[in-house]
Design a protein around this motif. Structure first.
Motif, PDB file in Angstrom:
ATOM      1  N   VAL A  11       0.859  -1.180   0.000  1.00  0.00           N
ATOM      2  CA  VAL A  11       0.000   0.000   0.000  1.00  0.00           C
ATOM      3  C   VAL A  11       0.899   1.234   0.000  1.00  0.00           C
ATOM      4  CG1 VAL A  11      -1.718   1.354   1.255  1.00  0.00           C
ATOM      5  CG2 VAL A  11      -1.888  -1.150   1.181  1.00  0.00           C
ATOM      6  N   ALA A  12       0.714   2.096  -0.995  1.00  0.00           N
ATOM      7  CA  ALA A  12       1.520   3.306  -1.118  1.00  0.00           C
ATOM      8  C   ALA A  12       0.663   4.543  -0.888  1.00  0.00           C
ATOM      9  CB  ALA A  12       2.159   3.375  -2.498  1.00  0.00           C
ATOM     10  N   VAL A  13       1.179   5.454  -0.075  1.00  0.00           N
ATOM     11  CA  VAL A  13       0.549   6.754   0.144  1.00  0.00           C
ATOM     12  C   VAL A  13       1.369   7.804  -0.598  1.00  0.00           C
ATOM     13  CG1 VAL A  13       0.041   8.551   1.839  1.00  0.00           C
ATOM     14  CG2 VAL A  13      -0.404   6.150   2.389  1.00  0.00           C
ATOM     15  N   VAL A  14       0.703   8.639  -1.376  1.00  0.00           N
ATOM     16  CA  VAL A  14       1.386   9.691  -2.124  1.00  0.00           C
ATOM     17  C   VAL A  14       0.773  11.038  -1.748  1.00  0.00           C
ATOM     18  CG1 VAL A  14       2.023  10.595  -4.387  1.00  0.00           C
ATOM     19  CG2 VAL A  14       1.787   8.115  -4.060  1.00  0.00           C
ATOM     20  N   VAL A  36      -3.098   2.192  -3.863  1.00  0.00           N
ATOM     21  CA  VAL A  36      -2.603   3.555  -3.688  1.00  0.00           C
ATOM     22  C   VAL A  36      -3.616   4.447  -2.976  1.00  0.00           C
ATOM     23  CG1 VAL A  36      -1.598   5.548  -4.857  1.00  0.00           C
ATOM     24  CG2 VAL A  36      -1.349   3.280  -5.876  1.00  0.00           C
ATOM     25  N   ALA A  37      -3.104   5.253  -2.050  1.00  0.00           N
ATOM     26  CA  ALA A  37      -3.894   6.306  -1.415  1.00  0.00           C
ATOM     27  C   ALA A  37      -3.364   7.640  -1.902  1.00  0.00           C
ATOM     28  CB  ALA A  37      -3.799   6.218   0.101  1.00  0.00           C
ATOM     29  N   LEU A  38      -4.238   8.428  -2.510  1.00  0.00           N
ATOM     30  CA  LEU A  38      -3.870   9.718  -3.070  1.00  0.00           C
ATOM     31  C   LEU A  38      -4.248  10.818  -2.089  1.00  0.00           C
ATOM     32  CD1 LEU A  38      -5.495   9.079  -6.563  1.00  0.00           C
ATOM     33  CD2 LEU A  38      -3.074   8.763  -5.983  1.00  0.00           C
ATOM     34  N   LEU A  39      -3.284  11.634  -1.688  1.00  0.00           N
ATOM     35  CA  LEU A  39      -3.544  12.707  -0.730  1.00  0.00           C
ATOM     36  C   LEU A  39      -3.176  14.055  -1.336  1.00  0.00           C
ATOM     37  CD1 LEU A  39      -3.590  10.217   1.172  1.00  0.00           C
ATOM     38  CD2 LEU A  39      -2.402  11.618   2.874  1.00  0.00           C
TER      39      LEU A  39
END
Length: 258
Positions: A11-14, A36-39
């Protein structure tokens, strides 16, 4: 060797994922197999990136987040954890390039640069690291800049707050790397030079004088192209870099060579 770069199950947070290098990296993570979590603050732009990733068949969420605000960051990270259960990778990409020298910069502009470029990394890491420590695994990649170590020579594009804040990113990266290595967490930084993005399209890329000078002084003879930063990002985000700790990789076509 391909297994080293396989992000399946990760799981990648950007942060700063609504456009430019952050959006490109988010898609690259999905192509490598990660969810992916887009912030970012602009949820409508995040949803555009989200739609691209959904077509790749990866799980993705878009979360409104102001990286300069602790409660916003805390809530965003909790949303990611509630959705995915864990976080393996964080790309701290949110940043701004405030122009001006110390004589011209307002205190507000100076603070805004440090709040976004440095405090944003501190806050995101603060709420991600505890669960990384618990699991004994984590990859944190901080986007600094080649201008952390070299200054802009063209007076028109003087950016003292940018230089200083991006240098601070390197100090923070080294400190975090030393502290959290024993927990299986790697912390590294990348120093891009000029890449076309939403941030640079309306400034550096609009100046023919600047581009001519940049291209003349760069051994490659051009700015970075879309996607050319992704290889370095994926390397530092994957098990291919399991013994790389606290490093700063410049991606600039050789422009900083001395």
């Amino acid at each position: 060797m391909s297994d080293y770069f396989d992000l399946s199950g990760k799981v990648a947070v950007v942060t700063g994922a609504s456009s430019g290098l952050g959006a490109d990296a988010a898609v690259a993570y999905a192509q490598a197999g990660a969810d992916v979590a887009l912030l970012a603050r602009r949820i409508e732009k995040l949803n555009e990136v989200k739609a691209v990733i959904e077509k790749l068949g990866r799980k993705v969420i878009a979360v409104g987040c102001d990286v300069t605000n602790e409660e916003s960051v805390k809530a965003a990270i909790q949303t990611v954890l509630d959705t995915f259960g864990h976080i393996d990778i964080v790309l701290n990409d949110a940043g701004i390039a405030q122009g001006g020298g110390v004589e011209d910069l307002s205190e507000e502009a100076w603070d805004r640069s440090f709040d976004t470029n440095v405090k944003g990394i501190y806050l995101t890491s603060k709420y991600v690291i505890p669960q990384m420590k618990e699991r004994g695994y984590g990859k944190i990649v901080n986007i600094a800049s080649v201008n952390a170590v070299i200054a802009d020579k063209e007076e028109t594009f003087t950016r003292h707050a940018y230089n200083a804040s991006k240098s601070a990113v390197l100090g923070l990266t080294k400190g975090m790397a030393c502290t959290y290595a024993k927990y299986g967490i790697t912390v590294n930084a990348i120093g891009p030079a000029l890449f076309e993005s939403e941030m640079t399209a309306g400034t550096l890329f609009k100046s023919e004088q600047f581009l001519t000078g940049y291209n003349h002084l760069n051994p490659t003879g051009r700015p970075g192209k879309k996607g050319e930063l992704n290889g370095t990002i994926l390397y530092l985000s994957s098990d291919a870099s399991s013994y790389v700790q606290g490093q700063f990789i410049i991606v600039d076509g050789g422009g900083a060579l001395v």
